[in-house]
Design a protein around this motif. Structure first.
Motif, mmCIF file in Angstrom:
data_model
loop_
_atom_site.group_PDB
_atom_site.id
_atom_site.type_symbol
_atom_site.label_atom_id
_atom_site.label_comp_id
_atom_site.label_asym_id
_atom_site.label_seq_id
_atom_site.Cartn_x
_atom_site.Cartn_y
_atom_site.Cartn_z
ATOM 1 N N ILE A 23 7.976 7.716 8.223
ATOM 2 C CA ILE A 23 7.334 8.713 7.362
ATOM 3 C C ILE A 23 6.464 9.679 8.152
ATOM 4 N N PHE A 24 6.243 9.407 9.438
ATOM 5 C CA PHE A 24 5.466 10.312 10.281
ATOM 6 C C PHE A 24 6.337 11.023 11.317
ATOM 7 N N ILE A 25 7.394 10.364 11.751
ATOM 8 C CA ILE A 25 8.209 10.924 12.824
ATOM 9 C C ILE A 25 9.457 11.625 12.290
ATOM 10 N N ASP A 26 9.833 11.348 11.029
ATOM 11 C CA ASP A 26 11.056 11.906 10.443
ATOM 12 C C ASP A 26 10.682 12.853 9.309
ATOM 13 N N SER A 27 11.144 14.090 9.393
ATOM 14 C CA SER A 27 10.754 15.101 8.404
ATOM 15 C C SER A 27 11.279 14.777 7.012
ATOM 16 N N THR A 28 12.486 14.220 6.904
ATOM 17 C CA THR A 28 13.041 13.885 5.592
ATOM 18 C C THR A 28 12.221 12.798 4.912
ATOM 19 N N SER A 29 11.888 11.744 5.649
ATOM 20 C CA SER A 29 11.068 10.670 5.077
ATOM 21 C C SER A 29 9.681 11.178 4.716
ATOM 22 N N ALA A 30 9.134 12.074 5.551
ATOM 23 C CA ALA A 30 7.827 12.653 5.245
ATOM 24 C C ALA A 30 7.878 13.476 3.961
ATOM 25 N N LEU B 4 6.862 11.748 -3.797
ATOM 26 C CA LEU B 4 6.735 10.557 -4.627
ATOM 27 C C LEU B 4 5.485 10.528 -5.511
ATOM 28 N N PRO B 5 4.308 11.017 -5.059
ATOM 29 C CA PRO B 5 3.128 10.942 -5.938
ATOM 30 C C PRO B 5 3.329 11.625 -7.288
ATOM 31 N N MET B 6 3.955 12.809 -7.322
ATOM 32 C CA MET B 6 4.162 13.482 -8.604
ATOM 33 C C MET B 6 5.097 12.678 -9.493
ATOM 34 N N LEU C 222 -0.735 15.922 5.654
ATOM 35 C CA LEU C 222 -1.476 17.001 4.995
ATOM 36 C C LEU C 222 -0.675 18.304 4.874
ATOM 37 N N PRO C 223 0.077 18.723 5.893
ATOM 38 C CA PRO C 223 0.844 19.963 5.711
ATOM 39 C C PRO C 223 1.832 19.867 4.537
ATOM 40 N N LEU C 224 2.451 18.692 4.396
ATOM 41 C CA LEU C 224 3.396 18.515 3.296
ATOM 42 C C LEU C 224 2.672 18.400 1.954
ATOM 43 N N GLU C 225 1.495 17.814 1.975
ATOM 44 C CA GLU C 225 0.700 17.738 0.742
ATOM 45 C C GLU C 225 0.407 19.132 0.205
ATOM 46 N N VAL C 226 0.093 20.054 1.127
ATOM 47 C CA VAL C 226 -0.174 21.440 0.719
ATOM 48 C C VAL C 226 1.112 22.120 0.253
ATOM 49 N N GLU D 222 0.832 -1.201 0.000
ATOM 50 C CA GLU D 222 0.000 0.000 0.000
ATOM 51 C C GLU D 222 0.868 1.252 0.000
ATOM 52 N N GLU D 223 0.324 2.289 -0.593
ATOM 53 C CA GLU D 223 1.056 3.548 -0.652
ATOM 54 C C GLU D 223 0.962 4.244 0.709
ATOM 55 N N PRO D 224 2.061 4.748 1.218
ATOM 56 C CA PRO D 224 2.033 5.420 2.516
ATOM 57 C C PRO D 224 1.297 6.747 2.444
ATOM 58 N N LEU D 225 0.722 7.152 3.572
ATOM 59 C CA LEU D 225 0.002 8.427 3.638
ATOM 60 C C LEU D 225 0.978 9.598 3.583
ATOM 61 N N VAL D 226 0.530 10.645 2.920
ATOM 62 C CA VAL D 226 1.285 11.900 2.892
ATOM 63 C C VAL D 226 0.707 12.806 3.969
#
Length: 802
Positions: free
Chosen positions: A320-327, A333-335, A251-255, A245-249
């Motif tokens: 991906i939630f606790i580390d800013s670089t992974s987030a 990645l989606p783009m 929301l602040p980073l999505e924006v 499954e694709e990991p969640l992005v």
């Protein structure tokens, strides 16, 4: 019956007395025995009385219970009649069965009314929560979050309760979910719009981004608000992102990546020069550039927020939630995924573009894993990568494997077809090593390049397919080519082939040289190539990559081994039996051992050993042929004795120059082309063959005088000198110890004067008996010669007394 009982009782009494009164001394304890019997009788009477009392009490209790049950049954019948009478009155029925049926219908109607009331109350609660959130999310976003979170929890609880309720209210669950989703979208859009205003004021994503003054506080509030809104969704995904499954992005980073996405589309989705199908590295480098540009900003401002929010939650170990670089990587990645999935169909029928694209994609995935420590939120299995999504989820692996195999076979043909490809390369290996051909070196380089192509693949079955379908297949093809060279040489040297070619027409292919250095070089090319690739395969078997591949193959194969399921697959559609046939017979062996290239390396080893045998046989045959002239001369029985000076300057027989020259040229060539170990093995066999020839055809065939013996020794010493020059000091004589010891006997002085043992003395002791013969040989330091061989040598002296 009474008589029988009395008889039985008398018998038991008799047995008892016989047991207790067996001797005269037992009569003294008769009083004690009677007393014990009386005591037991009293005890039994007491127990009997107690049992009778218990029986009486139980009988009385049973009678009371039976009476009570009878009374209850009468009361129940009376109440049943009263109920039936009332049901008839209430339902206005004529019979009790009709009354019960009507009553049940009324009860069901009441139950449905109760359920409907619950539905209406739940819908009202949903509407109230939704309305409350809508009223507040513009004026007070924080206040709007509470009703939304309650509504979201309600939706989750209803969905989780569905299986237990046998999916009794699917429409209700769907309505609540859609209401929550609609509200979430409205709130997300509102919060995102407010956050975008802050981003505009801080000049995101420009080079002069600033969080001066109150902007940092406003930016932090916007991030916190969006994370609060997303929290239920994050908790659902939990602390372990599944590989498929694709990991969640966040929301602040999505924006925040929206303007970066627009920039990406501008460069790589239009007619810009940067959007080229043959240059996928452009957009991969662009993503890496974004990471390098903005990672520091997020590490400075976002990382503290994430750590504070998730450090005490079940998401604290999800990178991906606790580390800013992974987030940030997850948000970018989606783009890139959209671009990759859009390009693949366009280049699927263009092999070169597809191969290049997959190579660049694997390099990108490897860079994220190794350089940026990205695991996609799965700390156990790691991130499978975009390559896995393309090859497995989008099912492009088969096409890519076909393309890579076609390219590999094409490069292989380009390697082996040029005439100079099978020339020996003296420069690419150590001087002391066996020299391979240019083709062997280039084939090895090709296969190492193929390894690098599929090394980053995360899928075991895909790696195994590459190994078997491409690498081992090319190894097998090259082995067939080398074996055909050897077979051609053997056919060229066979007498049948000579006959065929002697009578064939001019259309028959011209025979390649089989004799001399040119013929030897043909064999050394095969030998050097086989040994070189065999060693490379052994080295590969110790490589970490192939070791891990072998261990996983063994684990999978052993899972089927107890049932003997050789037809079971271990990767894709490949069975244990098929893989074992291509790699190693040790596949699935519980005892361990084995390696991926056992079968292939074994085939090359057998070819190497076979070729070494042919080289040895060829040298022996040609040197034996060159000795024919030497065999015909007979100066060995000459009686004239050379002076001391002449003896020192004895020259090698003219007929022996050709064999020595031929051996010298052969060993000189082999010393340059082979390592020391195979050179010594071949030279040792050749020397043994020459010893056998010189012993059988010269030493024991002719009669020798002392002068002839010294000339024969001089000739043999010339042979030893050649061997010593290329193999090592003393190796020539050591390889012909039997002949050397025979020469010692052959040169013995036959007269009475002089020092040491004389021929006559040795002759007497040799022919006396075996023990005496062994003693004299040991006295002379002759360890190899047998007594019979020594006698034969002595008999070849012309002055042998007999």
């Amino acid at each position: 019956m009474a008589d029988i009982q009395l008889s039985s009782r008398a018998t038991r009494v008799e047995d008892y007395l016989n047991d207790k009164l067996q001797t005269t001394a037992d009569l003294e304890g008769l009083d004690i025995l009677l007393e014990n019997v009386q005591t037991q009788q009293e005890l039994l009477k007491q127990q009997l009385l107690e049992a009778e009392q218990h029986l009486a009490d139980a009988t009385k209790a049973s009678e009371i219970h039976s009476s009570a049950l009878l009374q209850q049954a009468r009361q129940f019948k009376k109440q049943q009649a009263d109920v039936d009478r009332r049901l008839l009155i209430v339902t206005r029925s004529e019979t009790s069965d009709d009354a019960i049926e009507k009553f049940d219908a009324d009860i069901r109607a009441l139950q449905q009314l109760d359920i409907a009331t619950g539905y209406v109350e739940l819908l009202a609660q949903v509407e109230d929560l939704s309305a409350e959130a809508r009223r507040n999310f513009k004026s007070s976003p924080q206040a709007a979050l509470q009703p939304y979170l309650r509504l979201q929890k309600l939706a989750i609880a209803l969905k989780e309760a569905q299986p237990a309720a046998e999916d009794a209210a699917p429409h209700l669950v769907d309505h609540v979910e859609k209401t929550a989703q609609h509200l979430w979208k409205q709130m997300k859009d509102t919060f995102a719009a407010d956050f975008e205003k802050v981003l505009t004021r801080m000049k995101w994503p420009g080079k002069d981004v600033s969080l001066a003054g109150s902007l940092e506080h406003e930016w932090t509030d916007g991030v916190e608000r969006l994370l609060d809104l997303q929290e239920p969704e994050l908790n659902i995904q939990g602390d372990h992102v599944k590989p498929h499954e694709e990991p969640l992005v966040l929301l602040p980073l999505e924006v925040m990546v929206r303007p970066l996405d627009l920039r990406f589309q501008y460069h790589f989705h239009g007619d810009r020069p940067t959007n080229k199908l043959d240059k996928p590295e452009y957009f991969f480098s662009h993503i890496m550039g974004l990471l390098n540009s903005y990672d520091e900003f997020f590490a400075t401002y976002l990382q503290p927020i994430l750590r504070k929010r998730f450090k005490a939650s079940n998401l604290s170990m999800t990178s991906i939630f606790i580390d800013s670089t992974s987030a940030l990587i997850t948000a970018l990645l989606p783009m890139l995924r959209r671009k990759v999935f859009g390009v693949i169909p366009q280049i699927g029928k263009q092999p070169q573009l597809l191969s290049h694209f997959i190579h660049e994609l694997m390099s990108f995935d490897t860079s994220l894993r190794d350089d940026w420590n990205y695991d996609g939120g799965n700390g156990v299995e790691g991130w499978k990568g975009l390559t896995w999504e393309v090859l497995v989820k989008q099912d492009w692996f088969g096409r890519w494997l076909e393309v890579e195999k076609t390219f590999a076979l094409s490069r292989y043909r380009n390697i082996i077809e040029p005439p100079e490809s099978f020339e020996i390369d003296y420069e690419s290996v150590e001087p002391s090593a066996t020299k391979p051909t240019n083709a062997a070196i280039r084939v090895n380089d090709l296969l190492e390049t193929i390894t690098d192509r599929y090394r980053p693949l995360p899928s075991f079955s895909q790696k195994l397919r590459f190994l078997i379908d491409i690498q081992i297949a090319i190894f097998d093809l090259f082995h067939v080519r080398l074996a055909s060279f050897l077979d051609e040489y053997l056919m060229d040297t066979s007498s049948i082939m000579h006959t065929i070619q002697g009578v064939s027409s001019s259309g028959v292919k011209q025979k390649l040289p089989t004799e001399g250095l040119l013929g030897l070089e043909r064999l050394v090319r095969v030998y050097g190539s086989a040994e070189y690739l065999e060693k490379k395969m052994r080295d590969w078997s110790d490589d970490v990559f192939f070791l891990e591949l072998w261990e996983e193959l063994q684990d999978r194969a052993r899972a089927h081994a107890p049932q003997g399921q050789k037809k079971k697959t271990v990767g894709g559609n490949m069975t244990v039996e098929h893989v074992a046939d291509k790699t190693s017979a040790a596949v699935g062996n519980e005892e361990g051992g084995g390696a991926l290239f056992d079968e292939t390396a074994g085939a090359y080893r057998r070819l190497r050993v076979r070729t070494e045998g042919v080289i040895t046989d060829t040298l022996v045959q040609q040197i034996r042929s060159s000795l024919n002239a030497y065999r015909q001369i007979n100066p060995w029985s000459a009686l004239s004795s050379p002076s001391a000076g002449e003896e020192m300057n004895l020259s090698i027989s003219a007929e022996f120059d050709a064999p020595i020259g031929l051996l010298s040229s052969f060993l000189s060539f082999l010393a340059n082309a082979l390592a020391q170990a195979p050179l010594r093995r071949i030279a040792r066999q050749v020397v043994l063959a020459m010893q056998s020839f010189l012993w059988d055809k010269i030493l024991v065939f002719y009669k020798f005088s002392v002068t002839g013996a010294k000339q024969f020794r001089r000739d043999v010493q010339g042979l030893w000198e050649v061997v010593d020059r290329f193999i090592g000091v003393g190796q020539g004589e050591m390889g012909m110890r039997k002949l050397a010891e025979g020469l010692v006997l052959l040169e013995l002085n036959g007269g009475d004067g002089g020092q040491g043992l004389k021929l006559r003395d040795v002759e007497k002791r040799l022919f006396k008996d075996n023990e005496s013969g062994r003693e004299v040989l040991e006295e002379m330091g002759l360890e190899v010669l047998s007594e019979s061989d020594a006698r034969t040598v002595v008999q070849k002296r012309i002055d042998y007394a007999g």
